[in-house]
Write a protein that holds these residues in place. Structure first.
Motif, short mmCIF file in Angstrom:
data_model
loop_
_atom_site.label_atom_id
_atom_site.label_comp_id
_atom_site.label_asym_id
_atom_site.label_seq_id
_atom_site.Cartn_x
_atom_site.Cartn_y
_atom_site.Cartn_z
N LYS A 1 -45.80 51.92 105.36
CA LYS A 1 -45.35 52.22 106.73
C LYS A 1 -45.24 50.95 107.55
O LYS A 1 -44.29 50.78 108.32
CB LYS A 1 -46.31 53.19 107.40
CG LYS A 1 -45.85 53.59 108.81
CD LYS A 1 -46.85 54.52 109.50
CE LYS A 1 -46.37 54.86 110.91
NZ LYS A 1 -47.35 55.69 111.64
N THR A 2 -46.20 50.05 107.39
CA THR A 2 -46.18 48.79 108.13
C THR A 2 -44.94 47.96 107.76
O THR A 2 -44.41 47.22 108.59
CB THR A 2 -47.45 47.97 107.83
OG1 THR A 2 -48.60 48.76 108.14
CG2 THR A 2 -47.49 46.70 108.66
N ASN B 1 -42.18 49.31 107.22
CA ASN B 1 -41.07 50.18 107.64
C ASN B 1 -40.40 50.93 106.49
O ASN B 1 -39.27 51.39 106.62
CB ASN B 1 -40.01 49.38 108.41
CG ASN B 1 -40.56 48.78 109.69
OD1 ASN B 1 -41.37 49.39 110.39
ND2 ASN B 1 -40.14 47.56 110.01
N TYR C 1 -40.70 54.00 105.36
CA TYR C 1 -41.31 55.28 105.72
C TYR C 1 -41.18 56.33 104.62
O TYR C 1 -42.12 57.10 104.38
CB TYR C 1 -40.68 55.81 107.01
CG TYR C 1 -40.83 54.88 108.19
CD1 TYR C 1 -42.05 54.30 108.50
CD2 TYR C 1 -39.74 54.56 109.00
CE1 TYR C 1 -42.20 53.44 109.58
CE2 TYR C 1 -39.86 53.70 110.08
CZ TYR C 1 -41.08 53.14 110.36
OH TYR C 1 -41.21 52.29 111.43
N ALA D 1 -47.54 61.27 112.88
CA ALA D 1 -46.98 60.03 113.41
C ALA D 1 -45.93 59.45 112.48
O ALA D 1 -44.91 58.88 112.93
CB ALA D 1 -48.09 59.02 113.66
N LEU D 2 -46.14 59.59 111.17
CA LEU D 2 -45.15 59.11 110.21
C LEU D 2 -43.86 59.91 110.31
O LEU D 2 -42.75 59.34 110.29
CB LEU D 2 -45.71 59.19 108.79
CG LEU D 2 -44.76 58.72 107.68
CD1 LEU D 2 -44.38 57.26 107.85
CD2 LEU D 2 -45.40 58.94 106.30
N SER E 1 -41.87 58.70 113.12
CA SER E 1 -41.12 57.49 112.76
C SER E 1 -39.88 57.82 111.96
O SER E 1 -38.88 57.08 112.00
CB SER E 1 -42.01 56.53 111.96
OG SER E 1 -43.12 56.10 112.72
N SER F 1 -38.13 60.44 112.51
CA SER F 1 -37.31 61.28 113.39
C SER F 1 -37.23 62.72 112.90
O SER F 1 -36.23 63.41 113.15
CB SER F 1 -35.90 60.68 113.56
OG SER F 1 -35.99 59.43 114.20
N ASP G 1 -48.15 60.96 121.12
CA ASP G 1 -47.14 61.12 120.07
C ASP G 1 -46.42 62.46 120.19
O ASP G 1 -45.20 62.53 119.94
CB ASP G 1 -47.79 60.98 118.70
CG ASP G 1 -48.23 59.55 118.40
OD1 ASP G 1 -47.83 58.63 119.16
OD2 ASP G 1 -48.98 59.36 117.43
N GLN H 1 -43.87 62.04 122.78
CA GLN H 1 -42.71 61.31 122.27
C GLN H 1 -41.81 62.21 121.44
O GLN H 1 -40.57 62.09 121.52
CB GLN H 1 -43.18 60.13 121.43
CG GLN H 1 -43.80 59.00 122.23
CD GLN H 1 -44.25 57.85 121.37
OE1 GLN H 1 -44.78 58.04 120.27
NE2 GLN H 1 -44.07 56.63 121.85
N LYS I 1 -37.92 62.96 122.36
CA LYS I 1 -36.78 62.70 121.46
C LYS I 1 -35.92 63.94 121.28
O LYS I 1 -34.73 63.83 120.96
CB LYS I 1 -37.29 62.19 120.11
CG LYS I 1 -37.82 60.77 120.17
CD LYS I 1 -38.18 60.25 118.78
CE LYS I 1 -38.63 58.80 118.83
NZ LYS I 1 -38.92 58.25 117.48
#
Length: 230
Positions: A103-104, A106, A108, A142-143, A146, A148, A181, A184, A188
């Protein structure tokens, strides 16, 4: 013999690259996955036989920003003990560490199966209403945020909130972060009322507990900005 070779190979990797005393518990360590752990400060035969050192090595590599190396070590641990240590804390943590590393970076979609395995293994070991399970739900949500994938993000974040509300010792900052989160995710989707409701819940917790929740004020500002241009 094959299993022994895997153990010795991964143990040797630790000896060559990290033969130092460990003075503190690394920041990536989840206390909920390590009850009553007695940390060793040197390389011992016990380390080689259990491979606990390789999980610690992955933690250290993540802390140093060496994500690709941490992922390699974590995957090696998982493969070596695949199917043998389903409810072992280190085996669960290895999935978490690989997922965090991906994840860090990117990546995902590659991280997703490790986060899912982390959650499933955690539920098997600790049950549904446990702080470790609450954390796993939150991080998976949360993942998905990321990625969407808002429906999945909201589903898992809400499960995390439900569990957290029944835990007397759950971290206030983690609960506030989960509400942030969720805000968010609704933002979105264009659901500004729900977004504001959840972000304000996060802010109420932050103000009450006098804690700083990263990105919270920025999140609120973005929602109000987008509402003006709706």
């Amino acid at each position: 013999m094959i299993r022994l070779n895997k153990v010795l190979s991964l143990g040797l990797l630790h000896l060559v690259r990290n033969n130092k005393q460990q003075s503190s518990i690394p920041k990536y360590l989840s206390y909920s996955l390590f009850p009553q752990r007695l940390w060793s400060t040197k390389i011992t035969p016990y380390y080689f036989s259990t491979m606990k050192s390789d999980v610690e090595l992955a933690i250290s590599l993540l802390n140093e920003g060496k994500h690709a190396e941490a992922i390699k070590v974590g995957k090696g641990y998982i493969e070596a003990f695949k199917g043998d240590k389903i409810q072992d804390s280190d085996y669960i943590l290895a999935h978490k560490l690989v997922g965090i590393g991906l994840k860090t970076m990117n990546d995902y979609y590659s991280a997703l199966p490790y986060y899912q395995a982390w959650l499933n293994l955690t539920i098997k070991k600790y049950g549904e209403n446990h702080v470790a399970t609450c954390e796993s739900y939150r991080e998976l949500g949360a993942l998905y945020l990321s990625l969407s994938k808002m429906d999945e993000a909201k589903e898992y974040l809400k499960k995390s909130v439900r569990i957290a509300q029944g835990l007397s010792d759950y971290s206030s900052i983690e609960l506030a972060s989960t509400y942030r989160d969720l805000g968010q995710a609704y933002h979105k989707e264009g659901n500004f009322n729900e977004a504001l409701e959840h972000v304000h819940k996060a802010m109420s917790i932050a103000e009450k507990e006098k804690i700083l929740v990263p990105g919270l004020s920025h999140c609120l500002g973005i929602i109000y900005r987008d509402m003006r241009y709706q």
